[in-house]
Design an enzyme around this catalytic site. Structure first.
Site, PDB file in Angstrom:
ATOM      1  N   ASP A  57       0.872  -1.178   0.000  1.00 63.47           N
ATOM      2  CA  ASP A  57       0.000   0.000   0.000  1.00 63.47           C
ATOM      3  C   ASP A  57       0.910   1.229   0.000  1.00 63.47           C
ATOM      4  O   ASP A  57       1.550   1.548   0.997  1.00 63.47           O
ATOM      5  CB  ASP A  57      -0.887  -0.039   1.258  1.00 63.47           C
ATOM      6  CG  ASP A  57      -1.742   1.206   1.411  1.00 63.47           C
ATOM      7  OD1 ASP A  57      -1.593   2.147   0.606  1.00 63.47           O
ATOM      8  OD2 ASP A  57      -2.551   1.242   2.355  1.00 63.47           O
TER       9      ASP A  57
ATOM     10  N   GLN B 213       0.998   6.392   1.351  1.00 61.49           N
ATOM     11  CA  GLN B 213       1.812   7.392   2.046  1.00 61.49           C
ATOM     12  C   GLN B 213       3.252   7.439   1.527  1.00 61.49           C
ATOM     13  O   GLN B 213       4.044   8.261   2.013  1.00 61.49           O
ATOM     14  CB  GLN B 213       1.834   7.115   3.556  1.00 61.49           C
ATOM     15  CG  GLN B 213       0.476   7.154   4.226  1.00 61.49           C
ATOM     16  CD  GLN B 213      -0.171   8.525   4.182  1.00 61.49           C
ATOM     17  OE1 GLN B 213       0.482   9.535   3.928  1.00 61.49           O
ATOM     18  NE2 GLN B 213      -1.466   8.572   4.420  1.00 61.49           N
TER      19      GLN B 213
ATOM     20  N   LYS C 247      -3.473  12.314  -2.729  1.00 54.65           N
ATOM     21  CA  LYS C 247      -2.420  12.538  -1.737  1.00 54.65           C
ATOM     22  C   LYS C 247      -1.129  13.032  -2.390  1.00 54.65           C
ATOM     23  O   LYS C 247      -0.112  13.192  -1.732  1.00 54.65           O
ATOM     24  CB  LYS C 247      -2.142  11.254  -0.955  1.00 54.65           C
ATOM     25  CG  LYS C 247      -3.284  10.846  -0.020  1.00 54.65           C
ATOM     26  CD  LYS C 247      -2.879   9.675   0.846  1.00 54.65           C
ATOM     27  CE  LYS C 247      -4.053   8.932   1.449  1.00 54.65           C
ATOM     28  NZ  LYS C 247      -4.771   9.673   2.494  1.00 54.65           N
TER      29      LYS C 247
ATOM     30  N   CYS D 176      -7.776   5.898  11.112  1.00 51.12           N
ATOM     31  CA  CYS D 176      -8.236   4.677  10.430  1.00 51.12           C
ATOM     32  C   CYS D 176      -7.352   3.470  10.719  1.00 51.12           C
ATOM     33  O   CYS D 176      -7.429   2.461  10.028  1.00 51.12           O
ATOM     34  CB  CYS D 176      -8.348   4.871   8.914  1.00 51.12           C
ATOM     35  SG  CYS D 176      -9.589   6.059   8.453  1.00 51.12           S
TER      36      CYS D 176
END
Lengths: 409, 142
Positions: free
Chosen positions: A199, A202, A225, A363
């Site tokens: 993932d 970020q 993002k 989250c």
């Protein structure tokens, strides 16, 4: 490095925007980022000058748009060093992870297989695998975090087994900002016959990622993002895996043929995973965002984030009332609490001074059990964050008073 | 009607946050209960009302909550105790009006008037109303 003043001039949200009567200090970039004019223009241009569908068509406007969408795919591929045919457009990181869970996990996992996740993970990387577990009987295991909340290769090796089929982890934790050594994780995964899902929500906006060199199997991220529009993201998958995966999200634009015998032949990847008209304005905006980031240099953004975090930490650490949960991450994210202050209350106080940060569980609800606290405050930087932003933030945290100032001043 | 300075309002909120007298488990199993959690704060509360012969005879709460939700719920419990169901519903209605900057009856709100500035921090409206919404839901079942 780069001229931050010139960069900021390109962002409408950074030119005079106020919050609670103060100049806006935006430090919630791990949540979403502002858009430069070039990204806004790219999306508006689609609606005002270039509107047409993509896929197959017989007129110039549509053909040209289809070409542009394919070019955007190449831009993404170049950015993360994959092949263009390995780039699937999705609505964002969450959809990308759901797509992998459904089309790979649901299809290939069976009872007793193992899925390895971490306590660090965001809901978007946990819950799709929970569904796979419920549907297939596969077992979920969590990599133990080390004392600083990091994921290490050693701890992965402790729990991986020949039953492990999938390892899915965030490259950079959205709470603690720690970076996972994805190349080493991929090696361990492959030695044990598993695949590695990364993932990148970020990490992709903040650091150089080489999909091929790291030898990871899937990479996911969101456009919003990284200065791009909302509602657009990508799934990057090794082609030989994408080829094996059946599309469960189906409709127009993804199939070669179908008939009354209830049979359907899907296109080859990536098109088979892109049913229906895509978010074309989003795709064009994402392309513009990547070109914008490349013009700055994603490596420079990484250095910029680190410098700002080190600067902020050097000041915050002098204050005994501030608890820092990730002193060593220095990766654009500082997670903290003010002693004796509920995280939401601190965030409300900062709001009253025009400073936007995030508070809560981010989250990642399991991580709070590890930290032993109900909630944290998180500030996160991006390419346009300045030292002055950090100064305002630090001053508000250290000298800002309490939440009721926000109510009564 | 209370006439309060800002400093007095602050100290009332802080007092109910630091020392919430109504934050405890219910004293019997006759209390009616609703669990509430906020989607924009991490407030996670259980509200308990004891209703006997059409009167709210006791009220308490527990859980994890920020300053605003803790203090506002604690004050609410004080206010509802001893009230008839219709009176209790009206207090909640007047409070809701105040929070949303609508005309309201100050007389019935007593200390709850300290949350009159909540709309200045709109993100906290949910915190200031979470306990009240829970009590309202219990009372509406009556």
């Amino acid at each position: 490095m780069y001229d931050i003043k010139k960069i900021r001039e390109q962002f409408p949200m950074l030119n005079g925007k106020k919050m609670q009567g103060h100049p806006l200090v935006y430090l919630d970039n791990a949540s979403t980022t502002f858009k430069p004019q070039c990204v806004i223009d790219a999306t508006v241009k689609y609606y005002s000058e270039e509107t047409a569908n993509h896929h197959r068509g017989d007129y110039d406007l549509l053909y040209n748009m289809d070409q542009k969408v394919q070019k955007a795919r190449q831009t993404v591929a170049h950015f993360v060093n994959s092949d263009a045919k390995e780039v699937v457009f999705t609505s964002g990181d969450t959809m990308s992870l759901n797509l992998i869970a459904l089309s790979y996990g649901f299809q290939f996992l069976k009872k007793g297989d193992e899925i390895i996740l971490s306590e660090n993970e965001h809901a978007s990387d946990l819950l799709p695998w929970y569904e796979v577990s419920h549907l297939t009987g596969a077992v979920i295991k969590f990599i133990p975090l080390d004392e600083e909340g990091r994921l290490t290769v050693d701890n992965l090796k402790k729990i991986i087994s020949n039953k492990t089929k999938v390892i899915s982890v965030a490259h950079v934790s959205n709470v603690l900002g720690n970076v996972v050594d994805i190349k080493a994780f991929a090696k361990v995964a492959h030695e044990n016959g598993a695949i590695l899902v990364v993932d990148g929500a970020q990490s992709v906006p903040h650091m150089k990622i080489d999909f091929k060199d790291a030898d990871i199997d899937f990479l996911t991220f969101s456009g919003h993002k990284m200065c791009g529009p909302t509602g657009i993201g990508c799934l990057i998958g090794k082609y030989e895996l994408l080829e094996k995966m059946w599309p469960y999200f189906v409709g127009g634009g993804m199939n070669v043929s179908f008939n009354k015998d209830i049979e359907m032949v899907p296109y080859e990847p990536p098109m088979r995973f892109e049913a229906g008209t895509q978010n074309i304005a989003g795709i064009l905006g994402l392309k513009a965002a990547i070109e914008f980031i490349e013009s700055i240099g994603v490596e420079n953004i990484h250095v910029h984030d680190r410098e700002l975090c080190e600067y902020a930490l050097s000041k915050l650490e002098k204050c005994d009332d501030v608890i820092i949960y990730n002193k060593n991450a220095k990766n654009g994210i500082i997670t903290f609490n003010k002693k004796g202050v509920f995280a939401q209350d601190e965030a409300t106080l900062l709001n009253s001074k025009g400073i936007a940060i995030r508070s809560g569980q981010h989250c990642a609800k399991i991580l709070n059990d590890f930290l032993g606290i109900p909630a944290t405050c998180r500030m996160s930087t991006y390419l346009y964050t300045t030292k002055e932003d950090i100064d305002a933030f630090v001053d508000a945290v250290i000298n800002g008073g309490d939440i009721l100032d926000a109510y009564f001043n | 009607m209370l006439t309060l300075t800002n400093d007095m309002m602050r100290s009332i909120i802080m007092d109910h946050y630091s020392n919430p007298m109504n934050k405890h488990q219910p004293t019997s199993d006759k209390f009616e209960q609703i669990h509430m959690h906020s989607d924009n704060c991490i407030d996670d509360l259980n509200i308990f009302l004891l209703i006997e012969n059409g009167i709210v005879t006791d009220a308490c709460f527990d859980g994890v909550a920020c300053t605003i939700s803790t203090a506002s719920t604690d004050i609410m419990c004080d206010l509802l105790k001893g009230k008839k169901i219709d009176e209790a519903k009206n207090i909640i209605k007047q409070y809701d009006n105040m929070i949303h900057e609508q005309p309201f009856d100050e007389e019935v709100l007593d200390e709850a008037i300290v949350f009159i500035n909540t709309s200045k921090q709109a993100a906290r409206i949910r915190c200031a109303t979470i306990g009240w919404n829970a009590a309202d839901a219990i009372l509406k079942g009556k």
